[in-house]
Design a protein around this motif. Structure first.
Motif, PDB file in Angstrom:
ATOM      1  N   GLN A  11       0.818  -1.208   0.000  1.00  0.00           N
ATOM      2  CA  GLN A  11       0.000   0.000   0.000  1.00  0.00           C
ATOM      3  C   GLN A  11       0.857   1.265   0.000  1.00  0.00           C
ATOM      4  OE1 GLN A  11      -3.470  -0.075  -0.140  1.00  0.00           O
ATOM      5  NE2 GLN A  11      -2.965  -2.205  -0.588  1.00  0.00           N
ATOM      6  N   GLY A  12       2.080   1.136   0.444  1.00  0.00           N
ATOM      7  CA  GLY A  12       2.989   2.268   0.501  1.00  0.00           C
ATOM      8  C   GLY A  12       4.192   1.906   1.340  1.00  0.00           C
ATOM      9  N   ILE A  13       5.228   2.722   1.283  1.00  0.00           N
ATOM     10  CA  ILE A  13       6.464   2.474   2.032  1.00  0.00           C
ATOM     11  C   ILE A  13       6.816   3.740   2.804  1.00  0.00           C
ATOM     12  CG2 ILE A  13       8.934   1.955   1.836  1.00  0.00           C
ATOM     13  CD1 ILE A  13       8.273   0.438  -0.753  1.00  0.00           C
ATOM     14  N   VAL A  54       6.091   6.147  -1.875  1.00  0.00           N
ATOM     15  CA  VAL A  54       7.090   6.150  -0.805  1.00  0.00           C
ATOM     16  C   VAL A  54       7.053   7.490  -0.082  1.00  0.00           C
ATOM     17  CG1 VAL A  54       9.529   5.844  -0.224  1.00  0.00           C
ATOM     18  CG2 VAL A  54       8.546   4.604  -2.172  1.00  0.00           C
ATOM     19  N   HIS A  55       7.109   7.428   1.245  1.00  0.00           N
ATOM     20  CA  HIS A  55       7.078   8.637   2.066  1.00  0.00           C
ATOM     21  C   HIS A  55       8.276   8.625   3.007  1.00  0.00           C
ATOM     22  CE1 HIS A  55       3.029   9.207   0.549  1.00  0.00           C
ATOM     23  NE2 HIS A  55       2.790   7.948   0.886  1.00  0.00           N
ATOM     24  N   LEU A  56       8.923   9.768   3.118  1.00  0.00           N
ATOM     25  CA  LEU A  56      10.157   9.911   3.890  1.00  0.00           C
ATOM     26  C   LEU A  56       9.929  10.828   5.080  1.00  0.00           C
ATOM     27  CD1 LEU A  56      13.389   9.792   4.076  1.00  0.00           C
ATOM     28  CD2 LEU A  56      13.335  11.855   2.649  1.00  0.00           C
ATOM     29  N   GLU A  57      10.545  10.457   6.212  1.00  0.00           N
ATOM     30  CA  GLU A  57      10.525  11.351   7.365  1.00  0.00           C
ATOM     31  C   GLU A  57      11.735  11.059   8.239  1.00  0.00           C
ATOM     32  OE1 GLU A  57      10.314  13.948   8.936  1.00  0.00           O
ATOM     33  OE2 GLU A  57       8.223  14.450   8.538  1.00  0.00           O
ATOM     34  N   HIS A  58      12.052  12.011   9.100  1.00  0.00           N
ATOM     35  CA  HIS A  58      13.167  11.813  10.023  1.00  0.00           C
ATOM     36  C   HIS A  58      12.827  10.698  11.007  1.00  0.00           C
ATOM     37  CE1 HIS A  58      16.033  12.525  13.247  1.00  0.00           C
ATOM     38  NE2 HIS A  58      16.759  13.169  12.357  1.00  0.00           N
ATOM     39  N   ARG A  59      13.830   9.911  11.333  1.00  0.00           N
ATOM     40  CA  ARG A  59      13.649   8.747  12.201  1.00  0.00           C
ATOM     41  C   ARG A  59      12.977   9.098  13.535  1.00  0.00           C
ATOM     42  NH1 ARG A  59      17.111   4.052  13.429  1.00  0.00           N
ATOM     43  NH2 ARG A  59      16.716   3.453  15.577  1.00  0.00           N
ATOM     44  N   LEU A  65       5.608   8.788  16.100  1.00  0.00           N
ATOM     45  CA  LEU A  65       4.383   8.264  15.498  1.00  0.00           C
ATOM     46  C   LEU A  65       4.147   6.819  15.914  1.00  0.00           C
ATOM     47  CD1 LEU A  65       4.090   9.438  11.765  1.00  0.00           C
ATOM     48  CD2 LEU A  65       2.542   9.919  13.662  1.00  0.00           C
ATOM     49  N   GLY A  66       5.243   6.023  15.952  1.00  0.00           N
ATOM     50  CA  GLY A  66       5.115   4.639  16.395  1.00  0.00           C
ATOM     51  C   GLY A  66       4.584   4.544  17.809  1.00  0.00           C
ATOM     52  N   ASP A  67       5.099   5.403  18.698  1.00  0.00           N
ATOM     53  CA  ASP A  67       4.621   5.409  20.079  1.00  0.00           C
ATOM     54  C   ASP A  67       3.195   5.933  20.175  1.00  0.00           C
ATOM     55  OD1 ASP A  67       6.657   4.314  21.701  1.00  0.00           O
ATOM     56  OD2 ASP A  67       7.823   6.160  21.601  1.00  0.00           O
ATOM     57  N   LEU A 244      -0.119   5.026   6.548  1.00  0.00           N
ATOM     58  CA  LEU A 244      -1.555   5.031   6.836  1.00  0.00           C
ATOM     59  C   LEU A 244      -2.110   6.459   6.860  1.00  0.00           C
ATOM     60  CD1 LEU A 244      -1.643   2.316   9.626  1.00  0.00           C
ATOM     61  CD2 LEU A 244      -2.570   2.122   7.315  1.00  0.00           C
ATOM     62  N   SER A 245      -1.330   7.394   7.374  1.00  0.00           N
ATOM     63  CA  SER A 245      -1.809   8.782   7.425  1.00  0.00           C
ATOM     64  C   SER A 245      -1.980   9.349   6.029  1.00  0.00           C
ATOM     65  CB  SER A 245      -0.848   9.645   8.262  1.00  0.00           C
ATOM     66  OG  SER A 245       0.389   9.816   7.604  1.00  0.00           O
ATOM     67  N   HIS A 246      -1.123   8.940   5.098  1.00  0.00           N
ATOM     68  CA  HIS A 246      -1.256   9.404   3.720  1.00  0.00           C
ATOM     69  C   HIS A 246      -2.418   8.714   2.993  1.00  0.00           C
ATOM     70  CE1 HIS A 246       2.121  12.168   3.059  1.00  0.00           C
ATOM     71  NE2 HIS A 246       2.765  11.457   3.984  1.00  0.00           N
ATOM     72  N   LEU A 247      -2.715   7.465   3.407  1.00  0.00           N
ATOM     73  CA  LEU A 247      -3.847   6.769   2.795  1.00  0.00           C
ATOM     74  C   LEU A 247      -5.182   7.307   3.306  1.00  0.00           C
ATOM     75  CD1 LEU A 247      -2.544   3.081   2.897  1.00  0.00           C
ATOM     76  CD2 LEU A 247      -2.733   4.570   0.907  1.00  0.00           C
TER      77      LEU A 247
END
Length: 247
Positions: A11-13, A54-59, A65-67, A244-247
């Motif tokens: 669905q995306g990376i 593909v979506h890029l962001e700082h680690r 976001l994971g938390d 998921l936020s982009h979807l």
């Protein structure tokens, strides 16, 4: 990457990157420790290999976001997620939004000692020079505690000298977190990575230092939690959250 996703309906990376990134153009602009990645068009390359968006962001921002979606930050609108160890950084969720200003970094290069050691970025006294595994090993070696000592080994050692090194390390980590609390008052700090090896005493020292420095009447008392998941897993979950936020 193409092999990993070849048999999947992707669905995306989401890509977690170090250094300075531009999420809009998909470029890794600068990584001090990896000059070969300067200007690297990671989203374009991965998109061509996989056929997916593909979506890029700082680690650090993906870690928060994971938390937020899968960890100890669920249900909160403001908190901070912290990487510790070889990698140092802070992601901040503020009033429901991940703080991601153009040109923003993870905090590893904030100045905490004006006359400190030279950092890989060229400046002196960056938080990174005092609060990463490299500093801990160097400090333990200088104290005669051995070569390549880990935080877990120092904690298990149990002697007074090792305990002082561990406590100094916790105070150094708190230096940067105090600045974050002063500016954004996240209240909750979730530590990942090497901090898991420090045990309850390490967590307590960081929390007490935060509370001593930012004891404002009426404000939320800072709390420090230590995550149980591997820090890379949290960043990967944040990458999924980004898709998921982009979807």
């Amino acid at each position: 990457a193409a092999g990993v996703f070849a048999a999947q309906e992707v669905q995306g990376i989401g890509v977690a990157a170090a250094g300075l990134v531009d999420p809009l153009t998909g470029l890794i602009l600068e990584v001090n420790d990896v000059p070969a990645l300067h200007g690297y068009p990671v989203t374009e390359r991965l998109g061509a290999l996989t056929g997916a968006g593909v979506h890029l962001e700082h680690r650090a921002r993906l870690q928060v976001l994971g938390d937020r979606w899968f960890g100890a930050g669920r249900g909160r609108r403001t908190f901070a997620s912290v990487s510790t160890g070889e990698v140092l950084g802070v992601g901040v969720l503020y009033d429901g939004e991940v703080m991601a200003p153009p040109g923003g970094r993870s905090g590893a290069h904030m100045t905490v000692s004006a006359s400190g050691e030279r950092c890989t970025c060229g400046n002196r006294g960056c938080w990174k020079t005092l609060a990463t595994t490299g500093w801990l090993r160097s400090r333990a070696r200088a104290a005669g505690l051995g070569e390549a000592m880990s935080l877990a080994e120092l904690v298990r050692g149990g002697d007074a000298l090792a305990g002082r090194v561990v406590e100094e390390y916790a105070h150094n980590l708190a230096l940067g977190l105090v600045n974050v609390q002063q500016l954004f008052a996240p209240g909750l700090f979730i530590l990942h990575g090497e901090a898991r090896e420090g045990g309850e005493r390490f967590r307590t020292v960081v929390e007490e230092r935060l509370r001593d420095a930012v004891a404002f009447a009426g404000a939320e008392q800072p709390r420090v939690l230590v995550g149980t998941a591997a820090v890379d897993d949290v960043a990967l979950l944040g990458g999924a959250g980004l898709v998921l936020s982009h979807l």
